[in-house]
Design a protein around this motif. Structure first.
Motif, short mmCIF file in Angstrom:
data_model
loop_
_atom_site.label_atom_id
_atom_site.label_comp_id
_atom_site.label_asym_id
_atom_site.label_seq_id
_atom_site.Cartn_x
_atom_site.Cartn_y
_atom_site.Cartn_z
N GLU A 118 17.87 6.07 25.10
CA GLU A 118 17.70 4.70 24.64
C GLU A 118 17.50 4.65 23.12
N ALA A 119 16.73 5.60 22.58
CA ALA A 119 16.54 5.65 21.14
C ALA A 119 17.87 5.86 20.42
N PHE A 120 18.70 6.74 20.98
CA PHE A 120 20.02 6.98 20.41
C PHE A 120 20.86 5.71 20.45
N ARG A 121 20.90 5.06 21.60
CA ARG A 121 21.71 3.84 21.75
C ARG A 121 21.26 2.75 20.78
N ARG A 122 19.96 2.57 20.68
CA ARG A 122 19.45 1.50 19.82
C ARG A 122 19.64 1.83 18.35
N ALA A 123 19.51 3.10 17.98
CA ALA A 123 19.74 3.50 16.59
C ALA A 123 21.19 3.27 16.20
N VAL A 124 22.10 3.61 17.10
CA VAL A 124 23.52 3.40 16.84
C VAL A 124 23.82 1.91 16.70
N ALA A 125 23.21 1.09 17.57
CA ALA A 125 23.45 -0.35 17.53
C ALA A 125 22.90 -0.97 16.24
N ALA A 126 21.77 -0.43 15.76
CA ALA A 126 21.15 -0.96 14.55
C ALA A 126 21.91 -0.55 13.31
N GLY A 127 22.46 0.65 13.27
CA GLY A 127 23.24 1.26 12.19
C GLY A 127 23.19 0.50 10.85
N PRO A 128 23.83 1.03 9.81
CA PRO A 128 24.48 2.34 9.81
C PRO A 128 23.46 3.47 9.70
N LEU A 129 23.82 4.63 10.20
CA LEU A 129 22.90 5.76 10.24
C LEU A 129 23.01 6.59 8.96
N PRO A 130 21.88 7.06 8.41
CA PRO A 130 21.92 7.87 7.19
C PRO A 130 22.16 9.35 7.46
N CYS A 131 22.43 9.71 8.72
CA CYS A 131 22.60 11.12 9.07
C CYS A 131 23.49 11.22 10.28
N GLY A 132 23.81 12.45 10.67
CA GLY A 132 24.46 12.67 11.94
C GLY A 132 23.38 12.69 13.01
N ILE A 184 25.76 16.52 25.25
CA ILE A 184 25.36 16.19 23.88
C ILE A 184 26.21 15.04 23.37
N GLY A 185 25.55 13.96 23.01
CA GLY A 185 26.21 12.83 22.39
C GLY A 185 25.99 12.87 20.88
N ALA A 186 26.96 12.38 20.12
CA ALA A 186 26.86 12.44 18.66
C ALA A 186 27.38 11.16 18.03
N LYS A 187 26.71 10.74 16.96
CA LYS A 187 27.17 9.66 16.09
C LYS A 187 27.18 10.20 14.66
N ASN A 188 28.28 10.03 13.97
CA ASN A 188 28.47 10.61 12.63
C ASN A 188 28.30 12.13 12.66
N PRO A 189 28.97 12.83 13.55
CA PRO A 189 28.73 14.27 13.71
C PRO A 189 29.06 15.10 12.48
N ALA A 190 29.91 14.59 11.59
CA ALA A 190 30.30 15.36 10.41
C ALA A 190 29.35 15.17 9.23
N ALA A 191 28.32 14.36 9.38
CA ALA A 191 27.38 14.12 8.28
C ALA A 191 26.66 15.41 7.90
N PRO A 192 26.30 15.57 6.62
CA PRO A 192 25.66 16.83 6.18
C PRO A 192 24.26 17.04 6.75
N MET A 193 23.54 15.96 7.05
CA MET A 193 22.20 16.06 7.62
C MET A 193 22.28 15.73 9.11
N ARG A 194 21.73 16.62 9.96
CA ARG A 194 21.83 16.44 11.40
C ARG A 194 20.43 16.32 12.02
N MET A 195 20.25 15.31 12.87
CA MET A 195 19.00 15.11 13.60
C MET A 195 19.29 15.13 15.09
N LEU A 196 18.43 15.80 15.85
CA LEU A 196 18.61 15.95 17.29
C LEU A 196 17.44 15.34 18.04
N LEU A 197 17.76 14.53 19.04
CA LEU A 197 16.78 14.04 20.01
C LEU A 197 17.07 14.74 21.33
N ALA A 198 16.04 15.27 21.99
CA ALA A 198 16.28 16.06 23.20
C ALA A 198 15.30 15.70 24.30
#
Length: 301
Positions: free
Chosen positions: A187-201, A49-63
């Motif tokens: 890839e979606a995770f990598r590209r979302a992180v690169a595009a940032g900033p993310l509004p959620c964890g 499991i990889g995480a970006k902004n893991p402490a954010a109050p809203m969490r979204m998971l791609l699996a």
């Protein structure tokens, strides 16, 4: 497709990962996520499991699940021929004559999946669909002792892992179920992180043991406890002979990803996926799911 992304997809496809034997591919996933995630963890089940902004109050998971169907060595006879049992669901007739690889502690061993030649089958035998017990692997061993010097009971087996390019920018490979889906979410995770900033964890899970019971989807969800989750897996294209579209739906290669609608799908998530595809002019196809899907596991978890 970016060359780096293409190379990563091909690396996933060429890395063995029968259910319960996912360690090699999960190492590939960890290395890839290490460059873009704030944290990369492996739970006790083996999900990565990889995480970006893991402490954010809203969490979204791609699996996406990393495991593939395979075989496991069950028995070696006195002549050095190997009998196997399935890992996951197989149509045994697809195995006949296939090149296989046995993944041993000392490295891969090549073999051929064999059965009694059709020339020697009786009339009654020709009418019967072969079962797994009617097949064996031949690695060219002289006898049992020779075979046991390189393979052991419980070693995992896959079909030969190779990517072949077809016409119209298509490809064929063993284990596109679900390494293509896994590649998409990574890839979606990598590209979302690169595009940032993310509004959620944002979390991404490479899940295990889907082919033997949807297991990793359940345990990874309990670990992340997401508010929203999207699972990506393969489905059946029906633009080929013998498929009844009235019962299986109308899904064609090259006409875009499939978005499922149904009782196990959150309607708000589906609506937003459809709206996003229209806004960005990305073609999609709609389908109705079978009673049990990976997303139903994510939803119930």
């Amino acid at each position: 497709m970016e060359s780096v992304a293409r190379e990563f997809l091909f690396r996933l496809l060429k890395t063995p990962s029968p259910s319960g034997y996912e360690q090699p591919i999960q190492q590939v996933v960890r290395e890839y996520l290490g460059a873009c995630a704030d944290s990369v963890t492996t739970d006790s089940h083996g999900n990565v499991i990889g995480a970006k902004n893991p402490a954010a109050p809203m969490r979204m998971l791609l699996a996406g699940h990393c495991d593939q169907i395979g075989l496991i060595i069950q028995y070696i006879d006195s002549d050095g021929f190997i009998s196997v049992q399935p890992i996951g669901g197989w149509d045994p007739i697809q195995l006949v004559g296939s090149r296989v690889t046995i993944w041993t502690a000392s490295g891969p061993v090549t073999g051929v999946m064999s059965r009694k030649p059709i020339h020697l089958l009786t009339e009654e035998e020709r009418k019967v669909v072969p079962k797994m017990k009617d097949l064996w692997i031949d690695i060219g061993a002289e006898n049992k002792a020779d075979c046991e010097s390189v393979v052991r009971i419980g070693d995992a087996v896959t079909l030969e892992l190779e990517v072949r390019l077809l016409r119209r920018n298509l490809a064929c490979s063993v284990a596109m179920d679900d390494k293509v889906g896994l590649w998409v979410v990574l890839e979606a995770f990598r590209r979302a992180v690169a595009a940032g900033p993310l509004p959620c964890g944002l979390f991404v899970a490479s899940t295990v043991q889907e082919e033997i019971g949807l297991r990793g989807a359940q345990t990874s969800c309990h670990g992340v406890d997401p508010h929203v989750a999207i699972a990506v897996d393969v489905t059946h294209a029906t633009d080929c002979p013998t498929i009844d579209k009235k019962s299986e739906g109308d899904v064609a290669l090259g006409k875009g990803p499939v978005v499922f609608r149904g009782p196990n799908m959150n309607p708000h998530v589906v609506d937003r996926l459809v709206a996003a595809s229209k806004e960005r002019e990305i073609p999609i196809q709609l389908a109705a799911p079978a009673p049990t899907t990976r997303m139903s596991t994510v939803t119930s978890a």
